[in-house]
Design a protein around this motif. Structure first.
Motif, PDB file in Angstrom:
ATOM      1  N   PRO A   1       0.912  -1.041   0.598  1.00  0.00           N
ATOM      2  CA  PRO A   1       0.019   0.130   0.084  1.00  0.00           C
ATOM      3  C   PRO A   1       0.508   1.383   0.048  1.00  0.00           C
ATOM      4  O   PRO A   1       1.965   1.583   0.309  1.00  0.00           O
ATOM      5  CB  PRO A   1      -0.988  -0.094   1.353  1.00  0.00           C
ATOM      6  CG  PRO A   1       0.126  -1.239   1.984  1.00  0.00           C
ATOM      7  CD  PRO A   1       0.431  -2.295   1.208  1.00  0.00           C
ATOM      8  N   ILE A   2       0.517   2.499  -0.668  1.00  0.00           N
ATOM      9  CA  ILE A   2       1.008   3.562  -1.097  1.00  0.00           C
ATOM     10  C   ILE A   2       0.311   4.414  -0.161  1.00  0.00           C
ATOM     11  O   ILE A   2      -1.234   4.748  -0.874  1.00  0.00           O
ATOM     12  CB  ILE A   2       1.711   4.078  -2.371  1.00  0.00           C
ATOM     13  CG1 ILE A   2       2.279   5.195  -2.307  1.00  0.00           C
ATOM     14  CG2 ILE A   2       1.006   3.726  -3.309  1.00  0.00           C
ATOM     15  CD1 ILE A   2       3.602   5.326  -3.732  1.00  0.00           C
ATOM     16  N   PHE A   3       0.570   5.438   0.935  1.00  0.00           N
ATOM     17  CA  PHE A   3       0.262   6.541   1.031  1.00  0.00           C
ATOM     18  C   PHE A   3       0.997   8.121   0.369  1.00  0.00           C
ATOM     19  O   PHE A   3       1.502   7.751   0.234  1.00  0.00           O
ATOM     20  CB  PHE A   3       0.141   6.678   2.303  1.00  0.00           C
ATOM     21  CG  PHE A   3      -0.419   5.245   3.131  1.00  0.00           C
ATOM     22  CD1 PHE A   3      -1.266   5.297   3.506  1.00  0.00           C
ATOM     23  CD2 PHE A   3      -0.324   3.680   3.017  1.00  0.00           C
ATOM     24  CE1 PHE A   3      -2.486   3.980   4.091  1.00  0.00           C
ATOM     25  CE2 PHE A   3      -0.842   2.911   3.511  1.00  0.00           C
ATOM     26  CZ  PHE A   3      -1.876   3.172   4.199  1.00  0.00           C
ATOM     27  N   HIS A   4      -0.440   9.068   0.658  1.00  0.00           N
ATOM     28  CA  HIS A   4       0.612  10.319   0.430  1.00  0.00           C
ATOM     29  C   HIS A   4      -0.346  10.991   1.363  1.00  0.00           C
ATOM     30  O   HIS A   4      -1.058  10.723   2.379  1.00  0.00           O
ATOM     31  CB  HIS A   4      -0.454  10.906  -0.391  1.00  0.00           C
ATOM     32  CG  HIS A   4      -0.079  12.263  -1.325  1.00  0.00           C
ATOM     33  ND1 HIS A   4      -1.222  13.571  -0.324  1.00  0.00           N
ATOM     34  CD2 HIS A   4       0.925  13.186  -1.632  1.00  0.00           C
ATOM     35  CE1 HIS A   4      -0.942  14.764  -1.104  1.00  0.00           C
ATOM     36  NE2 HIS A   4       0.989  14.493  -1.500  1.00  0.00           N
ATOM     37  N   SER A   5       1.031  11.921   1.583  1.00  0.00           N
ATOM     38  CA  SER A   5       0.260  13.036   3.211  1.00  0.00           C
ATOM     39  C   SER A   5       0.782  14.962   2.911  1.00  0.00           C
ATOM     40  O   SER A   5       2.333  14.654   1.938  1.00  0.00           O
ATOM     41  CB  SER A   5       0.988  12.958   4.643  1.00  0.00           C
ATOM     42  OG  SER A   5       0.829  13.292   5.588  1.00  0.00           O
ATOM     43  N   ARG A   6       0.458  15.738   3.653  1.00  0.00           N
ATOM     44  CA  ARG A   6       1.260  16.926   3.050  1.00  0.00           C
ATOM     45  C   ARG A   6       1.804  17.750   4.664  1.00  0.00           C
ATOM     46  O   ARG A   6       2.267  18.478   4.398  1.00  0.00           O
ATOM     47  CB  ARG A   6      -0.155  17.993   2.902  1.00  0.00           C
ATOM     48  CG  ARG A   6      -0.252  17.219   1.271  1.00  0.00           C
ATOM     49  CD  ARG A   6       0.615  17.513   0.713  1.00  0.00           C
ATOM     50  NE  ARG A   6       1.481  18.962   0.207  1.00  0.00           N
ATOM     51  CZ  ARG A   6       0.451  20.048  -0.547  1.00  0.00           C
ATOM     52  NH1 ARG A   6      -0.224  19.894  -1.070  1.00  0.00           N
ATOM     53  NH2 ARG A   6       1.451  21.559  -0.440  1.00  0.00           N
ATOM     54  N   ASP A   7       1.854  16.570   5.249  1.00  0.00           N
ATOM     55  CA  ASP A   7       2.044  17.024   7.190  1.00  0.00           C
ATOM     56  C   ASP A   7       2.962  15.969   7.732  1.00  0.00           C
ATOM     57  O   ASP A   7       2.900  15.861   9.472  1.00  0.00           O
ATOM     58  CB  ASP A   7       0.826  17.466   7.534  1.00  0.00           C
ATOM     59  CG  ASP A   7      -0.249  17.275   7.958  1.00  0.00           C
ATOM     60  OD1 ASP A   7      -0.505  15.674   7.598  1.00  0.00           O
ATOM     61  OD2 ASP A   7      -1.368  17.162   8.327  1.00  0.00           O
ATOM     62  N   LEU A   8       3.390  14.368   7.592  1.00  0.00           N
ATOM     63  CA  LEU A   8       3.124  13.301   7.982  1.00  0.00           C
ATOM     64  C   LEU A   8       2.182  12.686   9.310  1.00  0.00           C
ATOM     65  O   LEU A   8       2.477  12.362   9.474  1.00  0.00           O
ATOM     66  CB  LEU A   8       4.922  13.842   9.035  1.00  0.00           C
ATOM     67  CG  LEU A   8       5.961  14.319   8.404  1.00  0.00           C
ATOM     68  CD1 LEU A   8       7.336  14.674   8.862  1.00  0.00           C
ATOM     69  CD2 LEU A   8       6.467  12.824   7.059  1.00  0.00           C
ATOM     70  N   VAL A   9       1.704  13.164   9.545  1.00  0.00           N
ATOM     71  CA  VAL A   9       0.276  12.774  10.017  1.00  0.00           C
ATOM     72  C   VAL A   9      -0.889  12.615   9.776  1.00  0.00           C
ATOM     73  O   VAL A   9      -1.408  11.364  10.114  1.00  0.00           O
ATOM     74  CB  VAL A   9       0.318  13.855  11.589  1.00  0.00           C
ATOM     75  CG1 VAL A   9      -1.612  13.591  11.973  1.00  0.00           C
ATOM     76  CG2 VAL A   9       0.528  14.639  12.045  1.00  0.00           C
ATOM     77  N   HIS A  10      -1.410  13.421   8.822  1.00  0.00           N
ATOM     78  CA  HIS A  10      -2.943  12.896   7.740  1.00  0.00           C
ATOM     79  C   HIS A  10      -1.802  12.111   6.779  1.00  0.00           C
ATOM     80  O   HIS A  10      -2.033  12.497   5.409  1.00  0.00           O
ATOM     81  CB  HIS A  10      -3.710  13.882   7.775  1.00  0.00           C
ATOM     82  CG  HIS A  10      -4.228  14.505   8.976  1.00  0.00           C
ATOM     83  ND1 HIS A  10      -3.228  16.115   8.853  1.00  0.00           N
ATOM     84  CD2 HIS A  10      -4.933  14.355   9.498  1.00  0.00           C
ATOM     85  CE1 HIS A  10      -4.025  16.537  10.277  1.00  0.00           C
ATOM     86  NE2 HIS A  10      -5.167  15.525  10.469  1.00  0.00           N
ATOM     87  N   TRP A  11      -2.396  10.659   6.493  1.00  0.00           N
ATOM     88  CA  TRP A  11      -2.250  10.388   5.482  1.00  0.00           C
ATOM     89  C   TRP A  11      -3.249   9.810   4.822  1.00  0.00           C
ATOM     90  O   TRP A  11      -4.767   8.825   5.423  1.00  0.00           O
ATOM     91  CB  TRP A  11      -1.139   8.663   5.788  1.00  0.00           C
ATOM     92  CG  TRP A  11       0.034   9.112   6.753  1.00  0.00           C
ATOM     93  CD1 TRP A  11      -0.104   9.758   7.922  1.00  0.00           C
ATOM     94  CD2 TRP A  11       1.160   9.527   5.412  1.00  0.00           C
ATOM     95  NE1 TRP A  11       1.534   9.648   7.242  1.00  0.00           N
ATOM     96  CE2 TRP A  11       2.225   9.410   6.259  1.00  0.00           C
ATOM     97  CE3 TRP A  11       1.702   8.826   4.731  1.00  0.00           C
ATOM     98  CZ2 TRP A  11       3.544  10.561   6.226  1.00  0.00           C
ATOM     99  CZ3 TRP A  11       2.808   9.591   4.286  1.00  0.00           C
ATOM    100  CH2 TRP A  11       3.867  10.045   4.599  1.00  0.00           C
TER     101      TRP A  11
END
Length: 505
Positions: A39-49
């Motif tokens: 699985p691959i995830f994206h975040s802009r703040d390291l907290v919300h993925w």
């Protein structure tokens, strides 16, 4: 002060690896025997993925079913990096083929077919020098290093031994970084159980010689009473504001000694500072931390209900070993997921199962299904020898417990033909009550799994059985995965109108 809650990616998401491209972060995890893989995830703040896909989502990318794969085999410990305008993921298929590379222009894919590497071991890593020289560190056991051509998959030099930790068991999970004038080699050691830890060394060249940090291991919760345990297998990343962070795995054991973790190894985030001598100082992992600076990018919560109206399954749906085209359909009965049996039992590989990771200790899962002339239902799964099933078929509903060599029908009720609702509730309070038959065993497990015919909040719903959750834990079943809860068919075809996953409020 703004804070965040750990884990940042709850549920069975182990061995995280992360890279940053501009203001965006991308993270991959191990998936072991499950397909689609990684699985691959994206975040802009390291907290919300947000999960944006799976790196291996086509059968041609890996042999399916994974040859020789059993529970907790398959795909181990990927590394994701961005170099020369492309994303790179290197990974090990321990069940077939060994180490390989895939690439993509965009993190959501499509990802290439594998380029195989003639390198042994597991946990491969990628790092580039400024002149384009590419290094691959990996575990054999012990940490080794090779110079490779990542495009062709050729080994150009090595492999040769490099720094392998402080002497703790199982040095593994190497990540190599160029930071300032130093090369740093981050590894895990101590085993992936309670003694899991993170250690680091540095050198002026990737070839060494390596100097271990005086404070190694720089992170370990072994021997502590912290609620997060088994902390290790970390990857470092720097934020645009210059702060440093570590994504790593950990567990949240519960219950009486030896404590039980049921969600698998999860992804946690913790701050990292640097001391005056140039060594990282890793903050012990807490359930709540001061948040990273910069903009905050909360993501909308995924919908609780999947009505199966989309043309494809959402990326969080996974199946053990394979998902043959003839085993599932969203088109056969529009607005429903139709599962067709490929095997007669969940006790052996080859069955039809579509599920999602359990991500909360307290939750409720419901599904509306029509078994027709088939047989299927809901299952809480760790592996073929450890699962609880709530099954409908042939005019009845059954609760089945499979624990190691034992298989027992815990409840049986007649039902009329046609659609029905099945519900599982997982709760950590009000555990299995004491009884003469189970004297002295109450309140020892991590949770209780209750099986219902109908919706517990609706009049007429019938409780069928309450089962002790400790038997679906890693401490009982062993292995590297966590619970996956989903839908299955073991006879004919079963149509699912919707599936609900609700964390307890």
């Amino acid at each position: 002060m703004r804070t965040y809650d750990n884990p940042v990616i709850p549920g069975f998401h182990p061995d995280p690896s992360v890279c940053r491209v501009g203001d965006d972060y991308y993270l991959v995890c191990s998936s072991f025997e499950y397909f689609p893989g990684l699985p691959i995830f994206h975040s802009r703040d390291l907290v919300h993925w947000e999960q944006i896909g799976n790196v291996l989502d086509r059968p041609e990318q890996l042999p399916l079913p994974l040859p020789g794969a059993t529970a907790s085999r398959g795909l181990y410990a990927p590394t994701i990096r961005h170099h020369d305008g492309r994303f790179w993921v290197i990974n090990t298929n321990v069940s077939d083929g060994g180490n390989y590379l895939v690439t993509a222009e965009r993190p959501e894919g499509p990802w290439s077919d594998p380029v195989w590497l003639d390198l042994p071991g597991i946990d491969p890593d990628l790092a580039w020098e400024e002149d384009g020289t590419c290094w691959c560190a990996f575990t054999v056991p012990g940490i080794q290093l090779a110079r490779i051509d990542p495009v062709k998959g050729e080994v150009l030099e090595g492999p040769f031994p490099t720094w392998s930790g402080t002497g703790l068991t199982w040095p593994e999970a190497p990540h190599l970084y160029r930071i300032g004038d130093w090369w740093y080699l981050l590894i895990a050691e101590g085993g992936t159980e309670r003694g899991h830890s993170v250690s680091i060394a540095r050198a002026r060249s990737p070839r060494g010689p390596w100097e271990g940090a005086p404070a190694n291991p720089v992170l370990s919760h072994g021997g502590t009473d912290r609620p997060v345990q088994s902390t290790g297998h970390g990857d470092l990343v720097t934020a645009p504001d210059g702060s440093w962070w570590m994504l790593l795995l950990g567990t949240r054991p519960r219950g009486f000694s030896p404590n039980f973790h049921v969600l698998g190894r999860e992804t946690f985030l913790t701050p990292v500072a640097w001391d005056e001598d140039g060594w990282p100082v890793v903050t012990p992992v807490a359930e709540h931390h001061p948040a990273p600076g910069g903009a905050w990018h909360p993501l909308p919560a995924p919908p609780a209900r999947d009505d199966f109206d989309a043309p494809v399954l959402a990326p969080h749906w996974i199946s053990p070993y394979a998902r043959p085209e003839g085993s599932w359909s969203l088109a056969e009965n529009p607005g429903r997921l139709t599962l067709t049996a490929t095997g007669p039992t969940l006790d052996r590989p080859g069955h039809t199962f579509v599920g999602r990771r359990q991500q909360h200790h307290d939750c409720r899962i419901s599904a509306r299904l029509d078994p027709g002339t088939g047989r299927g239902g809901l299952s809480v799964r760790l592996d073929e020898a450890h699962h609880y099933d709530l099954e409908a078929g042939a005019g009845e509903v059954l609760v089945i417990a499979r624990i190691g060599p034992l298989r027992q029908v815990m409840a049986r009720r007649p039902v009329p033909p046609g659609p029905l609702t099945l519900t599982l509730t997982v709760r950590t309070a009000d555990l299995v009550p004491p009884s003469p038959e189970l004297a002295g065993t109450d309140l020892l497990g991590p949770d209780t799994i209750a099986c219902w015919l109908g919706d517990p909040d609706t009049p007429g719903a019938e409780p069928l059985a309450e089962l002790d959750g400790r038997y679906l834990s890693t401490e009982v079943a062993a292995g590297f995965t966590g619970r996956v809860i989903g839908m299955y068919a073991t006879e004919g075809s079963v149509a699912f109108d919707w599936f609900d996953y609700l964390p307890a409020s």
